[in-house]
Design a protein around this motif. Structure first.
Motif, mmCIF file in Angstrom:
data_model
loop_
_atom_site.group_PDB
_atom_site.id
_atom_site.type_symbol
_atom_site.label_atom_id
_atom_site.label_comp_id
_atom_site.label_asym_id
_atom_site.label_seq_id
_atom_site.Cartn_x
_atom_site.Cartn_y
_atom_site.Cartn_z
ATOM 1 N N LEU A 138 0.814 -1.212 0.000
ATOM 2 C CA LEU A 138 0.000 0.000 0.000
ATOM 3 C C LEU A 138 0.849 1.264 0.000
ATOM 4 N N GLY A 139 2.126 1.158 0.364
ATOM 5 C CA GLY A 139 2.985 2.326 0.372
ATOM 6 C C GLY A 139 3.385 2.798 -1.008
ATOM 7 N N ALA A 140 3.362 1.922 -1.972
ATOM 8 C CA ALA A 140 3.723 2.259 -3.350
ATOM 9 C C ALA A 140 2.839 1.468 -4.309
ATOM 10 N N PRO A 141 1.537 1.745 -4.307
ATOM 11 C CA PRO A 141 0.636 0.963 -5.150
ATOM 12 C C PRO A 141 0.902 1.163 -6.636
ATOM 13 N N LEU A 142 0.692 0.105 -7.398
ATOM 14 C CA LEU A 142 0.836 0.179 -8.850
ATOM 15 C C LEU A 142 -0.522 0.277 -9.541
ATOM 16 N N HIS A 143 -1.564 -0.154 -8.865
ATOM 17 C CA HIS A 143 -2.906 -0.085 -9.455
ATOM 18 C C HIS A 143 -3.608 1.156 -8.905
ATOM 19 N N PRO A 144 -4.212 1.971 -9.775
ATOM 20 C CA PRO A 144 -4.846 3.208 -9.314
ATOM 21 C C PRO A 144 -5.979 2.973 -8.322
ATOM 22 N N TYR A 145 -6.688 1.873 -8.433
ATOM 23 C CA TYR A 145 -7.771 1.598 -7.492
ATOM 24 C C TYR A 145 -7.188 1.333 -6.109
ATOM 25 N N THR A 146 -6.072 0.622 -6.046
ATOM 26 C CA THR A 146 -5.397 0.374 -4.771
ATOM 27 C C THR A 146 -4.927 1.688 -4.162
ATOM 28 N N ALA A 147 -4.385 2.581 -4.987
ATOM 29 C CA ALA A 147 -3.948 3.894 -4.496
ATOM 30 C C ALA A 147 -5.124 4.673 -3.925
ATOM 31 N N ALA A 148 -6.267 4.623 -4.608
ATOM 32 C CA ALA A 148 -7.455 5.326 -4.129
ATOM 33 C C ALA A 148 -7.961 4.724 -2.825
ATOM 34 N N GLU A 193 -10.813 -3.484 -22.929
ATOM 35 C CA GLU A 193 -9.831 -4.570 -23.018
ATOM 36 C C GLU A 193 -9.371 -4.965 -21.623
ATOM 37 N N ARG A 194 -9.546 -6.222 -21.308
ATOM 38 C CA ARG A 194 -9.122 -6.708 -20.001
ATOM 39 C C ARG A 194 -7.599 -6.661 -19.890
ATOM 40 N N PRO A 195 -7.055 -6.067 -18.828
ATOM 41 C CA PRO A 195 -5.593 -5.997 -18.706
ATOM 42 C C PRO A 195 -4.973 -7.362 -18.414
ATOM 43 N N ARG A 250 6.543 -7.220 -8.797
ATOM 44 C CA ARG A 250 5.134 -7.402 -8.437
ATOM 45 C C ARG A 250 4.319 -7.585 -9.709
ATOM 46 N N THR A 251 3.189 -8.256 -9.570
ATOM 47 C CA THR A 251 2.295 -8.455 -10.701
ATOM 48 C C THR A 251 1.078 -7.563 -10.520
ATOM 49 N N VAL A 252 0.711 -6.855 -11.574
ATOM 50 C CA VAL A 252 -0.446 -5.962 -11.535
ATOM 51 C C VAL A 252 -1.244 -6.133 -12.822
ATOM 52 N N LEU A 253 -2.556 -6.033 -12.722
ATOM 53 C CA LEU A 253 -3.428 -6.101 -13.894
ATOM 54 C C LEU A 253 -3.950 -4.696 -14.161
ATOM 55 N N CYS A 254 -3.186 -3.919 -14.880
ATOM 56 C CA CYS A 254 -3.555 -2.534 -15.168
ATOM 57 C C CYS A 254 -2.802 -2.086 -16.414
ATOM 58 N N HIS A 255 -3.535 -1.534 -17.379
ATOM 59 C CA HIS A 255 -2.901 -1.042 -18.598
ATOM 60 C C HIS A 255 -1.960 0.131 -18.316
ATOM 61 N N ARG A 256 -2.222 0.873 -17.262
ATOM 62 C CA ARG A 256 -1.471 2.100 -17.003
ATOM 63 C C ARG A 256 -0.618 2.003 -15.736
ATOM 64 N N ALA A 257 -0.293 0.799 -15.317
ATOM 65 C CA ALA A 257 0.446 0.585 -14.068
ATOM 66 C C ALA A 257 1.787 1.304 -14.039
ATOM 67 N N ALA A 258 2.493 1.339 -15.154
ATOM 68 C CA ALA A 258 3.797 2.012 -15.175
ATOM 69 C C ALA A 258 3.633 3.495 -14.867
ATOM 70 N N GLU A 259 2.559 4.116 -15.390
ATOM 71 C CA GLU A 259 2.306 5.529 -15.100
ATOM 72 C C GLU A 259 1.914 5.735 -13.645
ATOM 73 N N VAL A 260 1.099 4.836 -13.104
ATOM 74 C CA VAL A 260 0.655 4.943 -11.710
ATOM 75 C C VAL A 260 1.855 4.798 -10.789
ATOM 76 N N GLY A 261 2.702 3.799 -11.049
ATOM 77 C CA GLY A 261 3.889 3.588 -10.226
ATOM 78 C C GLY A 261 4.834 4.775 -10.268
ATOM 79 N N ALA A 262 4.931 5.429 -11.402
ATOM 80 C CA ALA A 262 5.795 6.603 -11.526
ATOM 81 C C ALA A 262 5.256 7.784 -10.736
ATOM 82 N N ASN A 263 3.938 7.825 -10.521
ATOM 83 C CA ASN A 263 3.308 8.930 -9.786
ATOM 84 C C ASN A 263 3.151 8.633 -8.301
ATOM 85 N N ALA A 264 3.508 7.420 -7.874
ATOM 86 C CA ALA A 264 3.312 7.034 -6.459
ATOM 87 C C ALA A 264 4.302 7.735 -5.566
#
Length: 84
Positions: free
Chosen positions: A2-12, A60-62, A70-84
């Motif tokens: 939770l300190g560095a989420p890669l999925h935007p829903y987890t961050a929210a 489209e299902r990720p 870590r494994t994440v199912l998100c098309h934009r995970a790299a962007e989310v991780g960069a903004n964490a």
């Protein structure tokens, strides 16, 4: 993590939990209804509640993606991780 989420829903979710924010700060809320995870979705189950969602997320299902061990199912995970 939770300190560095890669999925935007987890961050929210993390920002909406008391104790994860500055004392007295307004808690974040997630608009909409929780996803029905038992229903087959054509895209990401979280797209309707995700601030990062784009048309690809809704259509489209990720696929599982490995980022930083870590494994994440998100098309934009790299962007989310960069903004964490």
């Amino acid at each position: 993590m939770l300190g560095a989420p890669l999925h935007p829903y987890t961050a929210a979710l993390a920002s909406s939990v008391p104790g994860n924010t500055v004392r007295g700060a307004r808690l974040e809320s997630i608009p909409g209804r929780p996803p029905v995870l038992t229903a087959a979705a054509s895209g990401c189950a979280f797209a309707d509640r995700c601030s990062f969602a784009v048309d690809r997320c809704r259509n489209e299902r990720p696929a599982p993606t490995r980022i930083d061990g870590r494994t994440v199912l998100c098309h934009r995970a790299a962007e989310v991780g960069a903004n964490a």
